[in-house]
Design a protein around this motif. Sequence first.
Motif, PDB file in Angstrom:
ATOM      1  N   PRO A 182       0.840  -1.199   0.000  1.00  0.00           N
ATOM      2  CA  PRO A 182       0.000   0.000   0.000  1.00  0.00           C
ATOM      3  C   PRO A 182       0.871   1.244   0.000  1.00  0.00           C
ATOM      4  CG  PRO A 182      -0.769  -1.595   1.629  1.00  0.00           C
ATOM      5  CD  PRO A 182       0.545  -2.103   1.126  1.00  0.00           C
ATOM      6  N   LEU A 183       0.470   2.274  -0.731  1.00  0.00           N
ATOM      7  CA  LEU A 183       1.308   3.458  -0.875  1.00  0.00           C
ATOM      8  C   LEU A 183       1.626   4.103   0.468  1.00  0.00           C
ATOM      9  CD1 LEU A 183      -0.213   5.087  -4.089  1.00  0.00           C
ATOM     10  CD2 LEU A 183       1.826   3.651  -3.867  1.00  0.00           C
ATOM     11  N   TRP A 184       0.670   4.090   1.392  1.00  0.00           N
ATOM     12  CA  TRP A 184       0.905   4.714   2.696  1.00  0.00           C
ATOM     13  C   TRP A 184       1.962   3.939   3.476  1.00  0.00           C
ATOM     14  CZ3 TRP A 184       0.282   1.836   7.073  1.00  0.00           C
ATOM     15  CH2 TRP A 184      -0.536   0.700   6.977  1.00  0.00           C
ATOM     16  N   LEU A 185       1.947   2.597   3.335  1.00  0.00           N
ATOM     17  CA  LEU A 185       2.929   1.772   4.033  1.00  0.00           C
ATOM     18  C   LEU A 185       4.306   1.928   3.403  1.00  0.00           C
ATOM     19  CD1 LEU A 185       3.585  -0.328   6.186  1.00  0.00           C
ATOM     20  CD2 LEU A 185       2.873  -2.113   4.566  1.00  0.00           C
ATOM     21  N   ASP A 186       4.353   1.980   2.065  1.00  0.00           N
ATOM     22  CA  ASP A 186       5.610   2.196   1.366  1.00  0.00           C
ATOM     23  C   ASP A 186       6.251   3.512   1.810  1.00  0.00           C
ATOM     24  OD1 ASP A 186       7.279   1.539  -1.364  1.00  0.00           O
ATOM     25  OD2 ASP A 186       6.952   3.690  -1.133  1.00  0.00           O
ATOM     26  N   ALA A 187       5.434   4.569   1.944  1.00  0.00           N
ATOM     27  CA  ALA A 187       5.952   5.887   2.331  1.00  0.00           C
ATOM     28  C   ALA A 187       6.584   5.860   3.720  1.00  0.00           C
ATOM     29  CB  ALA A 187       4.837   6.921   2.277  1.00  0.00           C
ATOM     30  N   ILE A 188       6.028   5.054   4.609  1.00  0.00           N
ATOM     31  CA  ILE A 188       6.561   4.953   5.972  1.00  0.00           C
ATOM     32  C   ILE A 188       7.837   4.121   5.994  1.00  0.00           C
ATOM     33  CG2 ILE A 188       6.139   4.041   8.287  1.00  0.00           C
ATOM     34  CD1 ILE A 188       3.167   4.702   7.869  1.00  0.00           C
ATOM     35  N   VAL A 189       7.785   2.946   5.355  1.00  0.00           N
ATOM     36  CA  VAL A 189       8.904   2.010   5.407  1.00  0.00           C
ATOM     37  C   VAL A 189      10.145   2.587   4.744  1.00  0.00           C
ATOM     38  CG1 VAL A 189       9.730  -0.262   4.680  1.00  0.00           C
ATOM     39  CG2 VAL A 189       7.398  -0.001   5.546  1.00  0.00           C
ATOM     40  N   ARG A 190       9.969   3.292   3.605  1.00  0.00           N
ATOM     41  CA  ARG A 190      11.141   3.781   2.870  1.00  0.00           C
ATOM     42  C   ARG A 190      11.876   4.913   3.585  1.00  0.00           C
ATOM     43  NH1 ARG A 190      10.303   6.099  -2.872  1.00  0.00           N
ATOM     44  NH2 ARG A 190       9.031   4.230  -3.197  1.00  0.00           N
ATOM     45  N   ARG A 191      11.330   5.424   4.639  1.00  0.00           N
ATOM     46  CA  ARG A 191      12.082   6.386   5.441  1.00  0.00           C
ATOM     47  C   ARG A 191      13.287   5.715   6.109  1.00  0.00           C
ATOM     48  NH1 ARG A 191       7.169   9.515   8.682  1.00  0.00           N
ATOM     49  NH2 ARG A 191       6.149  10.404   6.832  1.00  0.00           N
ATOM     50  N   PHE A 192      13.200   4.405   6.289  1.00  0.00           N
ATOM     51  CA  PHE A 192      14.253   3.676   6.992  1.00  0.00           C
ATOM     52  C   PHE A 192      14.848   2.551   6.146  1.00  0.00           C
ATOM     53  CE2 PHE A 192      10.851   5.032   9.867  1.00  0.00           C
ATOM     54  CZ  PHE A 192      11.537   5.949  10.656  1.00  0.00           C
ATOM     55  N   LEU A 193      13.979   1.796   5.481  1.00  0.00           N
ATOM     56  CA  LEU A 193      14.418   0.652   4.695  1.00  0.00           C
ATOM     57  C   LEU A 193      14.062   0.849   3.224  1.00  0.00           C
ATOM     58  CD1 LEU A 193      13.280  -2.313   6.997  1.00  0.00           C
ATOM     59  CD2 LEU A 193      15.579  -1.355   6.801  1.00  0.00           C
ATOM     60  N   VAL A 194      14.838   0.231   2.345  1.00  0.00           N
ATOM     61  CA  VAL A 194      14.564   0.292   0.913  1.00  0.00           C
ATOM     62  C   VAL A 194      13.358  -0.593   0.601  1.00  0.00           C
ATOM     63  CG1 VAL A 194      15.489  -0.131  -1.393  1.00  0.00           C
ATOM     64  CG2 VAL A 194      16.992   0.706   0.429  1.00  0.00           C
ATOM     65  N   THR A 195      12.367  -0.033  -0.061  1.00  0.00           N
ATOM     66  CA  THR A 195      11.157  -0.772  -0.420  1.00  0.00           C
ATOM     67  C   THR A 195      11.253  -1.269  -1.864  1.00  0.00           C
ATOM     68  OG1 THR A 195       9.999   1.185  -1.256  1.00  0.00           O
ATOM     69  CG2 THR A 195       9.809   0.711   1.107  1.00  0.00           C
ATOM     70  N   PRO A 196      10.370  -2.203  -2.258  1.00  0.00           N
ATOM     71  CA  PRO A 196      10.387  -2.669  -3.654  1.00  0.00           C
ATOM     72  C   PRO A 196      10.187  -1.544  -4.662  1.00  0.00           C
ATOM     73  CG  PRO A 196       9.146  -4.198  -2.294  1.00  0.00           C
ATOM     74  CD  PRO A 196       9.467  -3.023  -1.416  1.00  0.00           C
ATOM     75  N   ASP A 197       9.257  -0.623  -4.414  1.00  0.00           N
ATOM     76  CA  ASP A 197       9.040   0.484  -5.352  1.00  0.00           C
ATOM     77  C   ASP A 197      10.269   1.390  -5.426  1.00  0.00           C
ATOM     78  OD1 ASP A 197       6.543  -0.419  -5.980  1.00  0.00           O
ATOM     79  OD2 ASP A 197       5.473   1.395  -5.344  1.00  0.00           O
ATOM     80  N   MET A 198      10.929   1.609  -4.300  1.00  0.00           N
ATOM     81  CA  MET A 198      12.125   2.454  -4.298  1.00  0.00           C
ATOM     82  C   MET A 198      13.248   1.795  -5.086  1.00  0.00           C
ATOM     83  SD  MET A 198      14.344   3.872  -1.048  1.00  0.00           S
ATOM     84  CE  MET A 198      16.016   4.517  -1.297  1.00  0.00           C
ATOM     85  N   HIS A 199      13.462   0.503  -4.871  1.00  0.00           N
ATOM     86  CA  HIS A 199      14.587  -0.150  -5.532  1.00  0.00           C
ATOM     87  C   HIS A 199      14.300  -0.435  -7.003  1.00  0.00           C
ATOM     88  CE1 HIS A 199      18.478  -2.054  -5.495  1.00  0.00           C
ATOM     89  NE2 HIS A 199      17.975  -3.096  -6.139  1.00  0.00           N
ATOM     90  N   ARG A 200      13.020  -0.574  -7.353  1.00  0.00           N
ATOM     91  CA  ARG A 200      12.690  -0.840  -8.756  1.00  0.00           C
ATOM     92  C   ARG A 200      13.186   0.296  -9.655  1.00  0.00           C
ATOM     93  NH1 ARG A 200       7.858  -1.384  -8.034  1.00  0.00           N
ATOM     94  NH2 ARG A 200       7.934  -3.601  -7.490  1.00  0.00           N
TER      95      ARG A 200
END
Length: 264
Positions: A182-200
């Motif tokens: 979910p976009l809201w979860l991705d926005a939170i997680v990527r503050r600390f860890l690399v997410t799939p959308d970020m690394h793609r």
Amino acid sequence: MENETLIRLSIFLGLFALLATLEALAPRRVRSQPRSRRWTTNWGITLANTLTLRALAFALPLLAVGAALDAQAQGWGLFNALSWPLWLEFTLAVLVLDFAIWLQHLITHKVPLLWRLHQVHHADVDMDVTTAIRFHPVEIALSMLLKIGLVYLLGPAALAVIVFEILLNGTAMFNHANIRLPLWLDAIVRRFLVTPDMHRVHHSVHRSEHDSNYGFALSIWDQMFGTYIPQPKAGHDEMQVGLEWQDDRPSRFGWSISLPFVRK
């Protein structure tokens, strides 16, 4: 350390199975190739990597964890010369090791000889959990030598090295996975860890995008050093993953292993 290999293998296989299941239930992108052929090749490359590290262990018996134990026994390395609290040494060791992997990744994109090896990883025509284990054996060996040298310089506790290796492998599988957060979860997680959308974004065919988002575990380094791109210009559904001359050859084991040594 006792049972280290079994613990790491169990965590690896458990996370792989979980992420592969999530990919099947909630995929982020439609695959362009059948999974069976790509997975056979990517697992074959992983087997070659395992054999390479085994061979390296014969020539250099102390790999990363063994180097930490040896450094402690010899009193070598920064942390072994200090009397800092264990929690502080542990935290700093994980941060320094993660930064070193981030910097190594950046350098593999900038040095032509290293890029020839690293492009095996980027040549994958789709991006999923097996892409995280698709690295050329020579690159894996060089990465291990870097970690061994850094461990001797730092002198971290062996447990810190084990935790870092588990974190690195686990987050690499997570951020390569073809899963829809979910976009809201991705926005939170990527503050600390690399997410799939970020690394793609890093796996885009466009040079301006694949020279960004180098992190495997922590996302802070790209944000600190100005190499962070939040989203691909074409969007995640329409962006092209791989290399500019992309075709179906990266799904072949022999072609992938020989890629760094072929003049294009």
